[in-house]
Design an enzyme around this catalytic site. Structure first.
Site, PDB file in Angstrom:
ATOM      1  N   GLY A 131       0.814  -1.209   0.000  1.00 40.03           N
ATOM      2  CA  GLY A 131       0.000   0.000   0.000  1.00 40.03           C
ATOM      3  C   GLY A 131       0.847   1.258   0.000  1.00 40.03           C
ATOM      4  N   SER A 132       0.429   2.241   0.774  1.00 38.12           N
ATOM      5  CA  SER A 132       1.085   3.556   0.738  1.00 38.12           C
ATOM      6  C   SER A 132       2.500   3.554   1.302  1.00 38.12           C
ATOM      7  CB  SER A 132       0.235   4.575   1.506  1.00 38.12           C
ATOM      8  OG  SER A 132      -0.991   4.796   0.825  1.00 38.12           O
ATOM      9  N   THR A 133       2.891   2.497   2.008  1.00 36.16           N
ATOM     10  CA  THR A 133       4.277   2.446   2.500  1.00 36.16           C
ATOM     11  C   THR A 133       5.269   2.316   1.345  1.00 36.16           C
ATOM     12  OG1 THR A 133       4.164   0.036   2.816  1.00 36.16           O
ATOM     13  CG2 THR A 133       3.611   1.428   4.716  1.00 36.16           C
ATOM     14  N   TYR A 134       4.756   2.080   0.122  1.00 33.65           N
ATOM     15  CA  TYR A 134       5.630   1.976  -1.055  1.00 33.65           C
ATOM     16  C   TYR A 134       5.895   3.348  -1.682  1.00 33.65           C
ATOM     17  CZ  TYR A 134       7.553   0.018  -5.397  1.00 33.65           C
ATOM     18  OH  TYR A 134       8.378  -0.321  -6.435  1.00 33.65           O
TER      19      TYR A 134
END
Length: 564
Positions: free
Chosen positions: A284-287
């Site tokens: 998700g947004s941790t990428y």
């Protein structure tokens, strides 16, 4: 007549004497070695010398796994002739059913060795010895004990009844921890009691100890915090890993639910598996920080480059990608702070088709972390052509591929280390640890770290992870889980990766909570609201234990926790 009788008597006596002498001579000369061998077989025994397995310690010298002496009760069923009273007495001491024990002995009459019980306390040996039964033998062995129990079960693992490692460190370092049995030849009487040692056949070799990088104090806290968040949000599971940034050592690694390694009679895979190393998730947004890194490497973006996210949504090949609200024009820094899907999508579509793949590969998402714990899996990248706009778009906000939480933690460790890929290790002094090697420009990595500090600021998605007196860098992620009808809007995995302090980083933590549910109707669960506070509490304690001084202050706040 009397003379004849006398001669007959003398002849008979002489004949008997000659026969006896002849028999004695035959036995002494011809049968000597055979009878000696038979005597040895009946009185001499080859006895194994038990050895204890090496101990497992944390970095402070506190034991995580030890071997305690216990006894095994054995018999030679082919040579015993116990009465029902004898069998009943043995059964009472061993807390077994007398009829079952009797049937067991009777069915094993053709065998020369049989365990009646194992892992018994020493007092059982004393009680059995008082019975003075023929053929009953007491042997010393060892049983593994784990002082931390379920708190560190996924680290220590456990052994089988013969102390062979089956899970965790016990399995990964089985050859190191395991010893080699010795043996000695002993002389026993007809009741099986030891008379004397004859000689040693081989000397025992005790197992070597293992010193880990784990801090038991932080391990306890991590496990406790995971229990709390699982209970508070009625989550399916939760996992946490805390790393020492300068060395790459694992300070804590915990999973909930867990299991008791001291009692493995009824284990289930759901509790045994180490989710940090076995589970594949979409990040998700941790990428998104790695999309920003690719943008910096292109030379066409800086931290202050503007990205227009109006009107708050965009369409890529008939798929609508939207933010929680319209953020308007954001800088590259702002895209990370607000965790804008639209912003990361437009960056990815503006970059060269291979830019994301190159960063993805160098960060190590296609490689094993090689922490050493069993069951480690590797990330999977979609086979879709990266040149397709929709593939790049979904990849830019962390969908369409999967990695393990451990791989994600390592990727952020590279950022925290200034672009150096650092080997994660679970041993305190790992002689096999590979040297750091550079995978990203140091200036670019430090720029990303600085951007991530804004995520923890009052207007970022992780304001609840701010630690008074320290500047924290981090990134949230709220990943929709796949259901039967596609991605679900109600079921999520919440993530937070935090680094503290931002300057000269010391600690990196990753918190993953699977399936948290709103505490009240209408509440939105997110990486910022569920996972980030767990990191804050564990990292705060880690800073206290290390005695770090306050060197900077960032105003905390209760800013809006946008979904990320």
């Amino acid at each position: 007549m009397n003379d004849k009788r006398h001669k007959t008597a003398v002849f008979c006596f002489t004949l008997v004497t000659a026969l006896l002498v002849g028999q004695m001579g035959y036995i002494a000369i011809v049968e000597r070695y055979f009878l000696q061998d038979q005597s040895k077989m009946q009185s001499e025994r080859l006895q194994k010398i038990p050895v204890h397995r090496g101990m497992i310690y944390d970095r402070l010298g506190e034991p995580m796994a030890i071997s305690t002496p216990v006894i095994a009760v054995t018999v030679n069923p082919s040579r015993i002739d116990w009465s029902e009273e004898d069998i009943g007495a043995v059964a009472r001491i061993l807390k077994q059913d007398a009829d079952e024990l009797s049937a067991k002995l009777q069915s094993s009459k053709s065998r020369a060795f049989l365990y009646l019980a194992r892992r018994q306390p020493p007092q059982v040996a004393l009680a059995l010895q008082q019975l003075e039964l023929d053929g009953l033998d007491i042997q010393t062995e060892y049983r593994r004990y784990y002082p931390l129990g379920e708190v560190a079960a996924h680290l220590t693992g456990f052994t089988d009844i013969d102390e062979r490692g089956l899970e965790g460190l016990e399995r990964a370092f089985d050859a190191h921890l395991d010893g080699e049995l010795g043996s000695r030849r002993v002389l026993r009487d007809r009741k099986g009691r030891l008379i004397r040692d004859v000689r040693y056949e081989s000397l025992p070799k005790f197992g070597e100890d293992l010193v880990t990088s784990i801090d038991s104090r932080l391990q306890f806290l991590a496990y406790s915090e995971l229990q709390k968040v699982v209970e508070e949000y009625r989550a399916e599971s939760a996992s946490l890993i805390l790393l020492d940034v300068p060395t790459g050592g694992v300070l804590a690694l915990a999973n909930v639910p867990s299991y008791n390694p001291n009692n493995t009679s009824d284990l289930q895979w759901e509790t045994v598996r180490n989710r940090m190393v076995t589970d594949l998730i979409e990040p998700g947004s941790t990428y998104k920080p790695f999309v920003a890194l690719a943008a910096l490497e292109s030379g066409r973006y800086s931290a202050d480059s503007e990205i227009d996210t109006n009107p708050g949504w965009t369409v890529v090949r008939s798929k609508t990608i939207e933010d929680p609200r319209n953020y308007g024009v954001l800088t590259l820094r702002g895209v990370l702070v607000k965790s804008s899907q639209v912003g990361s999508t437009r960056i990815a579509l503006d970059l060269d088709g291979q830019a994301l793949l190159q960063v993805h590969d160098r960060i190590g998402f296609n490689d094993y972390v090689l922490l050493g714990l069993p069951g480690e899996t590797i990330g999977q990248l979609s086979g879709d052509d990266i040149s397709k706009p929709l593939t790049r778009a979904t990849m830019s906000y962390g969908y369409g591929f999967s990695i393990t939480p451990l791989q994600l933690a390592r990727s952020y460790l590279t950022i925290a280390s200034g672009g150096l890929q650092r080997q994660i290790s679970i041993l305190l002094n790992d002689e096999y640890r590979e040297s750091d090697f550079r995978v990203f420009n140091e200036h670019h990595a430090l720029q990303i770290l600085d951007m991530l500090a804004g995520v923890v600021g009052p207007t970022g998605t992780a304001s609840r992870s701010s630690i008074p007196g320290f500047q924290v860098a981090g990134k949230t992620g709220t990943v929709r889980k796949i259901s039967a009808n596609g991605y679900s809007d109600q079921h999520h995995i919440t993530l937070f990766v935090g680094i503290v302090p931002m300057k000269n980083p010391q600690f990196l933590g990753l918190v993953m909570v699977d399936g948290p549910k709103p505490r009240v109707e209408g509440e939105k669960v997110s990486g910022g609201s569920v996972s980030a506070p767990v990191f804050k509490r564990v990292a705060t304690r880690a800073l206290q234990l290390r005695g770090l001084r306050i060197h900077s202050t960032v105003a905390g706040g209760n800013g809006r926790d946008d979904a990320a």
